[in-house]
Write a protein that holds these residues in place. Structure first.
Motif, mmCIF file in Angstrom:
data_model
loop_
_atom_site.group_PDB
_atom_site.id
_atom_site.type_symbol
_atom_site.label_atom_id
_atom_site.label_comp_id
_atom_site.label_asym_id
_atom_site.label_seq_id
_atom_site.Cartn_x
_atom_site.Cartn_y
_atom_site.Cartn_z
ATOM 1 N N CYS A 33 0.918 -1.137 -0.018
ATOM 2 C CA CYS A 33 0.107 -0.108 0.059
ATOM 3 C C CYS A 33 0.908 1.030 -0.178
ATOM 4 O O CYS A 33 1.968 1.289 0.950
ATOM 5 N N GLN A 34 0.488 2.317 -0.732
ATOM 6 C CA GLN A 34 1.340 3.353 -0.828
ATOM 7 C C GLN A 34 0.511 4.528 -1.484
ATOM 8 O O GLN A 34 -0.128 4.315 -2.615
ATOM 9 N N ASN A 35 0.384 5.564 -0.624
ATOM 10 C CA ASN A 35 -0.592 6.544 -1.093
ATOM 11 C C ASN A 35 -2.003 6.246 -1.584
ATOM 12 O O ASN A 35 -2.566 5.751 -0.666
ATOM 13 N N GLU A 36 -2.316 6.115 -2.708
ATOM 14 C CA GLU A 36 -3.739 5.869 -3.484
ATOM 15 C C GLU A 36 -3.591 4.432 -3.882
ATOM 16 O O GLU A 36 -4.778 4.040 -4.604
ATOM 17 N N VAL A 37 -2.402 3.906 -4.147
ATOM 18 C CA VAL A 37 -2.361 2.520 -4.626
ATOM 19 C C VAL A 37 -2.360 1.488 -3.778
ATOM 20 O O VAL A 37 -1.584 1.413 -2.936
ATOM 21 N N LEU A 38 -2.972 0.293 -4.102
ATOM 22 C CA LEU A 38 -2.933 -1.034 -3.321
ATOM 23 C C LEU A 38 -2.466 -2.134 -4.227
ATOM 24 O O LEU A 38 -3.158 -2.188 -5.586
ATOM 25 N N ARG A 39 -1.455 -2.891 -4.007
ATOM 26 C CA ARG A 39 -0.998 -3.910 -4.916
ATOM 27 C C ARG A 39 -1.221 -5.172 -4.309
ATOM 28 O O ARG A 39 -0.725 -5.134 -3.019
ATOM 29 N N PHE A 40 -1.804 -6.183 -4.928
ATOM 30 C CA PHE A 40 -1.847 -7.367 -4.326
ATOM 31 C C PHE A 40 -1.329 -8.683 -5.372
ATOM 32 O O PHE A 40 -1.285 -8.665 -6.447
ATOM 33 N N TYR A 41 -0.443 -9.405 -4.571
ATOM 34 C CA TYR A 41 0.378 -10.392 -5.416
ATOM 35 C C TYR A 41 0.370 -11.987 -4.816
ATOM 36 O O TYR A 41 0.578 -11.864 -3.515
ATOM 37 N N CYS A 42 0.033 -12.533 -5.316
ATOM 38 C CA CYS A 42 -0.505 -14.242 -4.937
ATOM 39 C C CYS A 42 -0.190 -14.944 -6.291
ATOM 40 O O CYS A 42 -1.248 -15.076 -6.580
ATOM 41 N N GLN A 43 0.866 -15.650 -6.456
ATOM 42 C CA GLN A 43 1.033 -16.504 -7.822
ATOM 43 C C GLN A 43 -0.305 -17.489 -7.816
ATOM 44 O O GLN A 43 -0.423 -18.135 -6.936
ATOM 45 N N PRO A 44 -0.851 -17.386 -8.819
ATOM 46 C CA PRO A 44 -0.737 -16.666 -10.307
ATOM 47 C C PRO A 44 -1.428 -15.436 -10.338
ATOM 48 O O PRO A 44 -1.989 -14.876 -11.526
ATOM 49 N N TYR A 45 -1.925 -14.711 -9.296
ATOM 50 C CA TYR A 45 -2.589 -13.461 -9.250
ATOM 51 C C TYR A 45 -1.914 -12.358 -9.031
ATOM 52 O O TYR A 45 -0.930 -12.098 -8.293
ATOM 53 N N PHE A 46 -2.314 -11.231 -9.752
ATOM 54 C CA PHE A 46 -1.889 -9.813 -9.418
ATOM 55 C C PHE A 46 -2.861 -9.152 -9.595
ATOM 56 O O PHE A 46 -3.654 -8.908 -10.606
ATOM 57 N N LEU A 47 -2.986 -7.955 -8.627
ATOM 58 C CA LEU A 47 -4.004 -7.030 -8.602
ATOM 59 C C LEU A 47 -3.402 -5.523 -8.238
ATOM 60 O O LEU A 47 -2.776 -5.642 -7.525
ATOM 61 N N ARG A 48 -3.818 -4.456 -9.163
ATOM 62 C CA ARG A 48 -3.158 -3.064 -8.716
ATOM 63 C C ARG A 48 -4.658 -2.436 -8.738
ATOM 64 O O ARG A 48 -5.213 -2.105 -9.800
ATOM 65 N N LEU A 49 -4.763 -1.582 -7.649
ATOM 66 C CA LEU A 49 -5.919 -0.587 -7.625
ATOM 67 C C LEU A 49 -5.626 0.531 -7.423
ATOM 68 O O LEU A 49 -4.655 0.864 -6.334
ATOM 69 N N VAL A 50 -6.191 1.631 -7.666
ATOM 70 C CA VAL A 50 -6.097 2.807 -7.327
ATOM 71 C C VAL A 50 -7.302 3.502 -6.726
ATOM 72 O O VAL A 50 -8.529 3.517 -7.590
ATOM 73 N N VAL A 51 -7.456 3.728 -5.621
ATOM 74 C CA VAL A 51 -8.632 4.210 -4.851
ATOM 75 C C VAL A 51 -8.798 5.708 -4.814
ATOM 76 O O VAL A 51 -10.029 6.179 -4.392
ATOM 77 N N TYR A 52 -7.863 6.393 -5.454
ATOM 78 C CA TYR A 52 -7.928 8.056 -5.639
ATOM 79 C C TYR A 52 -8.251 8.656 -4.176
ATOM 80 O O TYR A 52 -8.825 9.727 -4.064
#
Length: 432
Positions: A33-52
């Motif tokens: 988690c950094q500023n407005e961005v949340l990244r999730f990684y768990c092989q084989p999945y990757f998710l990047r969200l911007v919550v603004y």
């Protein structure tokens, strides 16, 4: 990498992210988690969200199979029953409400970075380099005709061509143009206008004007009870996308009011016919041209042809727009369902050419601030429009209708009183 299905909710202090990961390898999990961005990684999945909105900066990767730890602001646990991760992220400002968390495509949209040269000239009125990325659109500005390069294209954003070449026999009853691939924008608009004049029925219009019992019932209908609020390119191109959205919502507003929220098998025909963007592939120059086209077509094609009914539908569209993006997208999905039904005609082409791209654009590129200013322009038109705008000589038609009614009353008054009092019953018929 795979993008997992997910859902974001919130309370006063936290964001709660549910990520469905049926094939996850639990020995390699990371959430950042950094500023407005949340990244999730768990092989084989990757998710990047911007919550603004700002969230607490932290990187954590410990799993808790029982629940969140009270002393950790951010935590992650794994639900072994539903095979999903539940991630709790603390807000930087407790009590702040994060908007558009149910707009999944909006959260997945990459952040746009404004490019700034080595030397930047600042205006006297500006004290920042971070200018707003979405410029306010001027709805009263008339757009110039499109480039000849796009003259024969159609579909949402005028981005498609050649789709209908092999389907001319199938789509002849769906569209008002016999061969749209061979017609430029100017010819399409001319044929649209000519077709509306030819199809306009004086008798039908006068019948709805004077025998308006059903019309008054429709005018009294409140469409807000049926609005769905939940669901489980350059300036020229940008404004044209808004105009297409407006055209479709206006047609949908008429469909909802005239069916009192109970859509029928004719709903696909109604929306397609009233929205000239769908049926004639036309290019609109401003908000007035969109609204005028809609009102005009309301007086030519559908079952109920009444000027005040068409104007009321303009107000209905404004109400729908003001309800927010989620409501707009939910109702666009309903419109999409109209063109999925298999009725023997290829209505799915409307989704392929327009609605699918329109829904995606609404989620990813639409500026709600611009949409609200658009609704103000529609409201202004609805309050100032008159029957002369539709160019169907309605005043003359109504004058002729009044004269005909007056003549009929005079003839009825001149009829002998004995004849006026005759009563008929079913047994009086000579039919066998």
């Amino acid at each position: 990498m795979l993008t997992p299905t997910f859902k974001v909710t919130q309370d006063t202090k936290h964001l709660l992210l549910r990520v469905d990961t049926p094939y996850a390898k639990l020995n390699d999990v990371e959430v950042y988690c950094q500023n407005e961005v949340l990244r999730f990684y768990c092989q084989p999945y990757f998710l990047r969200l911007v919550v603004y909105h700002p969230i607490l900066n932290q990187c954590f990767c410990r799993l808790h199979f029982s629940g969140f730890l009270e002393d950790e602001p951010n935590a992650i646990k794994y639900d072994t029953v539903d095979n999903c991760f539940i991630i709790s992220v603390i807000k930087s400002c407790p009590g702040e409400h994060f908007e558009n968390l149910d707009m999944l495509a909006y959260l997945l949209k990459p952040q746009r970075v404004q490019k700034i040269g080595l030397i930047t000239e600042l205006n006297a009125e500006s004290n920042t380099l971070n200018e707003k990325l979405d410029d306010d659109l001027l709805w009263d500005q008339t757009l110039s005709p499109p480039s000849k390069v796009f003259d024969f294209k159609y579909g949402f954003g005028f981005s498609k061509a050649g789709v209908l070449n092999k389907r001319q026999d199938e789509v002849s009853t769906m569209f008002d143009l016999p061969n749209p691939d061979d017609l430029g924008y100017e010819e399409r608009f001319n044929r649209k206008s000519y077709n509306e004049i030819v199809k306009f029925s004086f008798d039908h219009y006068l019948a709805d004007l004077h025998d308006d019992e059903v019309i008054q019932t429709l005018l009294a209908y409140d469409p807000s009870k049926q609005l769905q609020s939940d669901f489980t390119k350059g300036e020229l191109e940008t404004q044209q996308c808004y105009f297409t959205l407006l055209d479709v919502l206006l047609a949908y507003a008429y469909e909802q009011r005239t069916t009192e929220g109970n859509s029928t098998v004719e709903s696909n025909w109604t929306v397609c016919k009233l929205a000239a963007s769908l049926s004639c592939f036309v290019h609109f120059s401003d908000v007035k041209s969109v609204c005028t086209s809609f009102v005009r077509r309301c007086l030519v094609f559908p079952l109920f042809r009444h000027f005040q009914l068409a104007v009321q539908c303009l107000h209905d569209a404004v109400q729908l727009i003001n309800c927010g993006l989620v409501t707009i997208i939910s109702n666009l999905l309903i419109i999409r369902s109209f063109f999925v039904e298999n009725t023997g005609e290829p209505w799915f082409l409307i989704n392929q050419l327009f609605i699918d791209d329109l829904i995606i654009w609404t989620q990813t590129s639409l500026s709600y601030k611009n949409l609200l200013s658009l609704s103000e322009s529609i409201s202004h038109y609805a309050m100032t429009c008159n029957k002369c705008d539709v160019d169907l000589a309605l005043d003359e038609v109504e004058t002729i209708g009044m004269e005909m009614c007056s003549d009929a009353e005079k003839k009825s008054a001149a009829m002998p009183s004995r004849l006026r009092t005759i009563q008929f019953c079913e047994d009086d018929s000579d039919d066998e």
